[in-house]
Design an enzyme around this catalytic site. Structure first.
Site, PDB file in Angstrom:
ATOM      1  N   LYS A 115       0.867  -1.175   0.000  1.00 22.24           N
ATOM      2  CA  LYS A 115       0.000   0.000   0.000  1.00 22.24           C
ATOM      3  C   LYS A 115       0.904   1.225   0.000  1.00 22.24           C
ATOM      4  O   LYS A 115       1.507   1.583   1.010  1.00 22.24           O
ATOM      5  CB  LYS A 115      -0.906   0.055   1.229  1.00 22.24           C
ATOM      6  CG  LYS A 115      -2.012   1.100   1.017  1.00 22.24           C
ATOM      7  CD  LYS A 115      -2.521   1.754   2.268  1.00 22.24           C
ATOM      8  CE  LYS A 115      -1.806   3.022   2.657  1.00 22.24           C
ATOM      9  NZ  LYS A 115      -1.870   4.150   1.716  1.00 22.24           N
ATOM     10  N   GLU A 149       9.700  16.102  15.103  1.00 26.09           N
ATOM     11  CA  GLU A 149      10.178  15.987  13.725  1.00 26.09           C
ATOM     12  C   GLU A 149       9.473  17.041  12.856  1.00 26.09           C
ATOM     13  O   GLU A 149       8.252  17.074  12.784  1.00 26.09           O
ATOM     14  CB  GLU A 149       9.836  14.597  13.218  1.00 26.09           C
ATOM     15  CG  GLU A 149      10.375  14.313  11.853  1.00 26.09           C
ATOM     16  CD  GLU A 149      10.120  12.874  11.456  1.00 26.09           C
ATOM     17  OE1 GLU A 149       8.990  12.395  11.660  1.00 26.09           O
ATOM     18  OE2 GLU A 149      11.055  12.240  10.947  1.00 26.09           O
TER      19      GLU A 149
HETATM   20  P1  NAP Z   1       2.112   8.293   7.762  1.00 30.29           P
HETATM   21  O1  NAP Z   1       1.046   9.292   7.801  1.00 30.29           O
HETATM   22  O2  NAP Z   1       2.347   7.470   8.962  1.00 30.29           O
HETATM   23  O3  NAP Z   1       1.805   7.386   6.508  1.00 30.29           O
HETATM   24  C1  NAP Z   1       2.613   6.291   6.158  1.00 30.29           C
HETATM   25  C2  NAP Z   1       1.761   5.256   5.461  1.00 30.29           C
HETATM   26  O4  NAP Z   1       0.814   4.731   6.390  1.00 30.29           O
HETATM   27  C3  NAP Z   1       0.946   5.806   4.299  1.00 30.29           C
HETATM   28  O5  NAP Z   1       0.891   4.830   3.294  1.00 30.29           O
HETATM   29  C4  NAP Z   1      -0.411   6.024   4.941  1.00 30.29           C
HETATM   30  O6  NAP Z   1      -1.483   6.035   4.022  1.00 30.29           O
HETATM   31  C5  NAP Z   1      -0.482   4.812   5.843  1.00 30.29           C
HETATM   32  N1  NAP Z   1      -1.465   4.928   6.923  1.00 30.29           N
HETATM   33  C6  NAP Z   1      -1.986   6.050   7.475  1.00 30.29           C
HETATM   34  N2  NAP Z   1      -2.880   5.724   8.449  1.00 30.29           N
HETATM   35  C7  NAP Z   1      -2.925   4.369   8.496  1.00 30.29           C
HETATM   36  C8  NAP Z   1      -3.643   3.433   9.292  1.00 30.29           C
HETATM   37  N3  NAP Z   1      -4.505   3.816  10.235  1.00 30.29           N
HETATM   38  N4  NAP Z   1      -3.456   2.116   9.075  1.00 30.29           N
HETATM   39  C9  NAP Z   1      -2.585   1.687   8.132  1.00 30.29           C
HETATM   40  N5  NAP Z   1      -1.877   2.532   7.348  1.00 30.29           N
HETATM   41  C10 NAP Z   1      -2.031   3.855   7.532  1.00 30.29           C
HETATM   42  O7  NAP Z   1       3.520   8.936   7.418  1.00 30.29           O
HETATM   43  P2  NAP Z   1       3.831   9.900   6.211  1.00 30.29           P
HETATM   44  O8  NAP Z   1       3.180  11.180   6.537  1.00 30.29           O
HETATM   45  O9  NAP Z   1       3.538   9.273   4.914  1.00 30.29           O
HETATM   46  O10 NAP Z   1       5.442   9.941   6.261  1.00 30.29           O
HETATM   47  C11 NAP Z   1       6.136  10.749   7.124  1.00 30.29           C
HETATM   48  C12 NAP Z   1       6.627   9.975   8.335  1.00 30.29           C
HETATM   49  O11 NAP Z   1       7.313   8.789   7.964  1.00 30.29           O
HETATM   50  C13 NAP Z   1       7.620  10.750   9.124  1.00 30.29           C
HETATM   51  O12 NAP Z   1       7.319  10.672  10.478  1.00 30.29           O
HETATM   52  C14 NAP Z   1       8.943  10.069   8.838  1.00 30.29           C
HETATM   53  O13 NAP Z   1       9.914  10.201   9.794  1.00 30.29           O
HETATM   54  C15 NAP Z   1       8.556   8.672   8.666  1.00 30.29           C
HETATM   55  N6  NAP Z   1       9.544   7.951   7.858  1.00 30.29           N
HETATM   56  C16 NAP Z   1      10.368   7.029   8.459  1.00 30.29           C
HETATM   57  C17 NAP Z   1      11.346   6.356   7.723  1.00 30.29           C
HETATM   58  C18 NAP Z   1      12.256   5.345   8.337  1.00 30.29           C
HETATM   59  O14 NAP Z   1      12.821   4.541   7.639  1.00 30.29           O
HETATM   60  N7  NAP Z   1      12.440   5.327   9.636  1.00 30.29           N
HETATM   61  C19 NAP Z   1      11.457   6.617   6.373  1.00 30.29           C
HETATM   62  C20 NAP Z   1      10.612   7.564   5.799  1.00 30.29           C
HETATM   63  C21 NAP Z   1       9.655   8.209   6.552  1.00 30.29           C
HETATM   64  P3  NAP Z   1      -2.019   7.425   3.436  1.00 30.29           P
HETATM   65  O15 NAP Z   1      -0.944   7.944   2.581  1.00 30.29           O
HETATM   66  O16 NAP Z   1      -3.216   7.008   2.686  1.00 30.29           O
HETATM   67  O17 NAP Z   1      -2.306   8.310   4.609  1.00 30.29           O
END
Ligand code: NAP
Ligand code: MG
Length: 493
Positions: free
Chosen positions: A179, A389
């Site tokens: 996804k 962050e």
């Molecule tokens: P996010 O809001 O957590 O979304 C990540 C993924 O999870 C998206 O595909 C999102 O779908 C999905 N998602 C959202 N709510 C969900 C739920 N209730 N159940 C299952 N899946 C769900 O994060 P983001 O805004 O895309 O990315 C930014 C964050 O990612 C930052 O905090 C960053 O630090 C972190 N990150 C970490 C790493 C690492 O390797 N440690 C790498 C990159 C990013 P939708 O897009 O449809 O909302």
């Protein structure tokens, strides 16, 4: 662009492009102009369940999971070759969808190719062991794939972070459902077409686009899902772990960071400034491992800051597709707002904005989600900009008077993803690295990783580890088989 000429992307389930069950689509905007340039099908919970059914069946019937690892090796090498042959096409699509510079996208797709090759090389080397036991018995272990693995990816490195967990899952023989983030699904859908051409059986690799709350949760909260690889925010990570805990399935969580960059008094300041600039302005700062907290020895604070400000002001901000752009726009207007919110709040709390900090008010950059490289001084650990962050091109500056104080400031965070140390004294560097509470430490380098090195966060930055040889273990289970072979009759030896 006229609606009729926009390319249209579908979900990819069972080896075919399919519309979502609700026939819903949405437009995809270019972050540098906010103009739609493509449409994409949006699925829901029913599509998630359909993909689970298809993947589960393919896992049991396609023979992908058989002991013939060489088959998976060959398919993954073919897939790597196909992506490499289309590297420029992938890079342009990633830039148009995500905003990052074309140079960054080319690098990302190169990383995808290397990741596929690395795991292709491991697919036929997944081995059990024999264990000596008493009593005329023979004991061995066998390593098996899990079944259907679910991969939930973020928008900052769309294809790279998806493939980082998909490659070992496929190498181990699982059936994968990806996804992608709703903002950036296109490169994954392009990748799916190549997976089919490379000979990955229908149903073994599926992509379901749709919201996290509908598609994401339906994928995780289902008996057929055997593990979840999640990269994203801490809040969603915790939510996924709650669901996974009820179902007693494992997860890897790669979450956020608040990377400290510790610069000691003897550091090579020219090199450090370049590395620090890359570590916070690369990908417009939308990096989980960004070095967003500069912790510098008071004695070299002024000369380092001078270099950083010069670098920030010289950095060419522009549309990712422009060949000389060094920093692209943020992914969305919401992300731009959120980053500006941190800066405004810090300013209101008395911080000084040394450079940047405001949106562009005229010219082409005002049409997109652009922000200038920003440096914020005069902050401390009570400020949200230091604790949380930001996920944007914003460096917060603090200083220390002893190495000891620098280490404790570095560790004063809920996160623990990547920390950097700059010093010419390598003995000190290793000693400091040892005491940093981070899954990764870089010494005299910007944030750097390779498919063969572990990528892991400590504390609030995550659980488990991606990349490297051990990543494969997460997508397998080990079975112990004990055989009573009896004793041979005859003279004792
Ligand atoms: P996010 O809001 O957590 O979304 C990540 C993924 O999870 C998206 O595909 C999102 O779908 C999905 N998602 C959202 N709510 C969900 C739920 N209730 N159940 C299952 N899946 C769900 O994060 P983001 O805004 O895309 O990315 C930014 C964050 O990612 C930052 O905090 C960053 O630090 C972190 N990150 C970490 C790493 C690492 O390797 N440690 C790498 C990159 C990013 P939708 O897009 O449809 O909302
Ligand atoms: Mg989100």
């Amino acid at each position: 662009m006229a609606a009729a000429t926009r390319p249209a992307y579908s979900l990819f389930i069972g080896g075919a492009n399919v519309p979502g069950t609700k026939n819903e689509t949405r437009t995809v905007p270019d972050p540098s102009t906010r103009e739609p340039f493509a449409t994409v099908a949006v699925g829901g919970a029913d599509d998630a369940r359909h993909a689970l059914e298809v993947a589960d069946k393919a896992f049991r019937e396609s023979n992908w999971a058989s002991d013939d690892g060489a088959r998976r090796t060959k398919a993954l090498f073919r897939l790597a070759g196909l992506v490499e042959a289309d590297l420029e096409g992938f890079a342009q699509l990633e830039t148009q969808n995500q905003g990052k510079t074309i140079r960054e996208s080319r690098f990302d797709i190169g990383f995808v190719v290397r990741t596929l090759e690395y795991h292709a090389g491991l697919a036929d080397k997944i081995e059990g062991e024999t264990i000596p036991v008493p009593g005329g018995r023979f004991d061995y272990t066998s390593v098996e794939p899990l079944g259907v693995t679910v991969h939930i990816a973020p928008w900052n490195y769309p294809l790279l972070l998806a493939v980082r967990s998909i490659a070992p899952a496929l190498a181990a023989g699982n059936a994968v459902i990806l996804k992608p983030a709703s903002l950036t699904p296109l490169s994954s859908l392009r990748f799916a077409q190549l997976a089919k051409s490379a000979g990955i059986p229908d149903g073994i690799f599926n992509v379901v686009v749709g919201s996290g709350s509908a598609v994401g949760e339906a994928l995780v909260d289902d008996d057929r899902c055997r593990t979840v690889a999640f990269t994203g925010s801490g809040d969603v990570g915790r939510r996924i772990q709650e669901i996974a805990a009820r179902r007693m399935i494992p997860t890897t969580l790669e979450l956020g960071g608040k990377g400290p960059v510790v610069v000691l008094a003897d550091a090579d300041l020219d090199r450090a400034a370049k590395g620090i600039g890359w570590g916070i302005f690369g990908n417009a700062g939308q990096m989980c491992w960004a070095g967003s907290r500069l912790l510098v020895d008071e004695s070299v604070r002024a000369p380092l800051l001078e270099r950083l400000v010069a670098l920030a002001q010289k950095l060419k901000v522009g549309p990712g597709s422009s060949p000389d752009a060094e920093m692209g726009p943020l992914v969305s207007p919401e992300q731009q707002e959120s980053v500006l919110g941190f800066v405004t709040e810090a300013k209101d709390a008395g911080a000084s904005i040394v450079t940047g900090g405001q949106r562009y008010t005229d010219g082409p950059l005002s049409q997109g989600n652009f922000l200038p490289p920003t440096i914020v001084d005069g902050v401390n650990a009570t400020h949200r900009i230091v604790r949380e962050e930001v996920f944007g091109p914003v460096l917060a500056v603090q200083s220390f008077r002893s190495v000891e104080e620098g280490i404790s400031m570095a560790n004063e965070t809920q996160y623990g993803l990547l920390a950097s140390v700059w010093t010419r004294d390598l003995a000190t560097a290793h000693a400091v690295a040892r005491r940093l509470e981070s899954g990764m430490v870089v010494i005299n380098d910007p944030p750097t990783t390779f498919p063969q090195t572990p990528f892991a966060g400590f504390r609030g930055s995550g659980l488990g580890s991606e990349q490297g040889r051990r990543a494969l273990e997460f997508y397998t289970r080990r079975k112990n088989v004990m055989v009573n072979v009896g004793r041979l009759k005859g003279p004792a030896k």
